[in-house]
Design a protein around this motif. Sequence first.
Motif, short mmCIF file in Angstrom:
data_model
loop_
_atom_site.label_atom_id
_atom_site.label_comp_id
_atom_site.label_asym_id
_atom_site.label_seq_id
_atom_site.Cartn_x
_atom_site.Cartn_y
_atom_site.Cartn_z
N ARG A 175 5.22 6.45 -1.20
CA ARG A 175 4.42 6.38 -2.42
C ARG A 175 4.78 5.10 -3.17
O ARG A 175 5.85 4.52 -2.95
CB ARG A 175 4.67 7.58 -3.32
CG ARG A 175 4.37 8.94 -2.75
CD ARG A 175 2.89 9.12 -2.44
NE ARG A 175 2.53 10.51 -2.16
CZ ARG A 175 2.74 11.14 -1.03
NH1 ARG A 175 3.36 10.52 -0.03
NH2 ARG A 175 2.34 12.38 -0.86
N GLU A 176 3.92 4.69 -4.08
CA GLU A 176 4.18 3.50 -4.89
C GLU A 176 5.46 3.64 -5.69
O GLU A 176 6.23 2.68 -5.85
CB GLU A 176 2.99 3.26 -5.83
CG GLU A 176 3.10 1.98 -6.65
CD GLU A 176 1.97 1.83 -7.64
OE1 GLU A 176 1.82 0.72 -8.19
OE2 GLU A 176 1.23 2.82 -7.88
N PHE A 236 -3.87 5.02 -7.04
CA PHE A 236 -3.98 5.58 -5.69
C PHE A 236 -4.24 7.07 -5.75
O PHE A 236 -4.00 7.73 -6.76
CB PHE A 236 -2.71 5.28 -4.89
CG PHE A 236 -2.39 3.82 -4.80
CD1 PHE A 236 -2.97 3.02 -3.82
CD2 PHE A 236 -1.53 3.22 -5.71
CE1 PHE A 236 -2.69 1.67 -3.75
CE2 PHE A 236 -1.23 1.87 -5.64
CZ PHE A 236 -1.82 1.09 -4.66
N GLY A 237 -4.72 7.63 -4.65
CA GLY A 237 -4.97 9.05 -4.57
C GLY A 237 -4.95 9.51 -3.13
O GLY A 237 -4.86 8.71 -2.19
N SER A 255 6.64 8.34 7.14
CA SER A 255 5.69 8.63 8.22
C SER A 255 4.49 7.72 8.22
O SER A 255 3.85 7.53 9.25
CB SER A 255 5.22 10.09 8.12
OG SER A 255 4.52 10.30 6.90
N GLY A 256 4.15 7.16 7.07
CA GLY A 256 2.99 6.29 6.95
C GLY A 256 2.70 6.03 5.48
O GLY A 256 3.47 6.43 4.60
N VAL A 257 1.59 5.36 5.22
CA VAL A 257 1.21 5.03 3.85
C VAL A 257 -0.29 4.76 3.84
O VAL A 257 -0.84 4.28 4.84
CB VAL A 257 2.02 3.82 3.34
CG1 VAL A 257 1.71 2.57 4.14
CG2 VAL A 257 1.79 3.59 1.86
N GLN A 258 -0.94 5.08 2.75
CA GLN A 258 -2.38 4.82 2.70
C GLN A 258 -2.65 3.33 2.79
O GLN A 258 -1.83 2.50 2.39
CB GLN A 258 -2.99 5.42 1.43
CG GLN A 258 -2.47 4.87 0.13
CD GLN A 258 -3.30 5.42 -1.03
OE1 GLN A 258 -4.32 4.86 -1.40
NE2 GLN A 258 -2.84 6.53 -1.59
N SER A 259 -3.80 2.99 3.32
CA SER A 259 -4.10 1.60 3.70
C SER A 259 -4.00 0.63 2.52
O SER A 259 -3.52 -0.50 2.69
CB SER A 259 -5.48 1.52 4.33
OG SER A 259 -6.48 2.01 3.45
N ARG A 260 -4.42 1.03 1.32
CA ARG A 260 -4.41 0.10 0.20
C ARG A 260 -2.99 -0.21 -0.29
O ARG A 260 -2.77 -1.21 -0.96
CB ARG A 260 -5.22 0.66 -0.97
CG ARG A 260 -6.72 0.69 -0.71
CD ARG A 260 -7.48 0.91 -2.00
NE ARG A 260 -7.14 2.18 -2.61
CZ ARG A 260 -6.90 2.35 -3.91
NH1 ARG A 260 -6.91 1.32 -4.72
NH2 ARG A 260 -6.62 3.55 -4.38
N GLU A 293 5.21 -2.90 2.93
CA GLU A 293 5.79 -3.69 4.00
C GLU A 293 6.30 -5.05 3.52
O GLU A 293 7.11 -5.68 4.21
CB GLU A 293 4.77 -3.85 5.12
CG GLU A 293 4.46 -2.52 5.81
CD GLU A 293 3.48 -2.65 6.95
OE1 GLU A 293 2.93 -3.75 7.14
OE2 GLU A 293 3.27 -1.64 7.66
N SER A 294 5.83 -5.51 2.36
CA SER A 294 6.33 -6.77 1.82
C SER A 294 7.36 -6.57 0.71
O SER A 294 7.85 -7.54 0.14
CB SER A 294 5.15 -7.60 1.26
OG SER A 294 4.54 -6.92 0.17
#
Length: 316
Positions: free
Chosen positions: A102-103, A250-251, A120-125, A131-132
């Motif tokens: 999460r943010e 985000f949502g 496990s992952g993150v929403q595309s936006r 990652e940066s």
Amino acid sequence: MVWTGTRRTVLTAAGLGLLSASCQVKGDRTAEEPRSPFTGEQRIGDRVLTVKIDNVRPARPQTGLDRADIVYAEQVEAGLTRILAVFASRIPGETGPVRSARESDLELLRQFDRPAFCYSGVQSRLRDRVESAHLVALPPGRLPDGYVRRSGRPAPHNLHLRPEVALRAASDASAPRDIGFRFGSAPSGGRRTAEHTVRYPSARYGFTWSADEERWLVSMDGEPATTSGGDRLGAPTVVVQSVRIRSSAFGDRSGNNTPFTETVGSGRALVLRGGREYDARWSRPDAAGGTTFTDADGRRLRFARGQVWVLLAPTG
């Protein structure tokens, strides 16, 4: 700078609280070894590994959570919570179930310098921002041999991490450093209490003092929290940190807004240790710095040595 084998721990004037004594020299030996800035114990660890852990009912019991140095609980969509576990001194063979980033994680993790972060992952936006960020991002796509699906539970509650694989891939992750915690003898004052409950809109955590085990036994949504091996979860110190939780940009797929938990700033806190509760104030002026906890007189409030649970709870 103190070197212990291949492990490096940086000590500054502000970080002298990490030592249980002033390291007076006796012959060619010091009176005390450096202690972990996360637990106050002598076992420190080489690098910081953080993992996003699922804790809704289908995800319980979790694996490896009893070996975390710090356990954070933070609010997510629909009033539920997720756990962010911080490992350094004791690395489990496996931990999970692992869930998405999460943010809010980015601000919370910045105080650890550059930790390894498994999710496990993150929403595309949000992907590029994660990652940066100033961390070593290790989702399954970057660490395919570090994750495994376990039978007996439906996805997404069955993804587990192999921490040793993650640490080998994160050789440049930062070492444990001072994040503001202080450990030592119990402070004076406080109020005797046997239990405390922390409520979120759709989740609650209970903490019951066990004098025999000298720790607060954890419950989630009214049920005893255990490891997958059947051991009860508990910690000598529990911190209830009142924070502002606001909407983010985000949502999730169901249309629920992802809340943002503000961990930079200041506010009220409650510290549980030794069967007592202590009113405190928390302060974190900037994201790169740690979080200090002080009493009414502005003195640093000492935690009991061992695992620390921090509940990032909504103000009010």
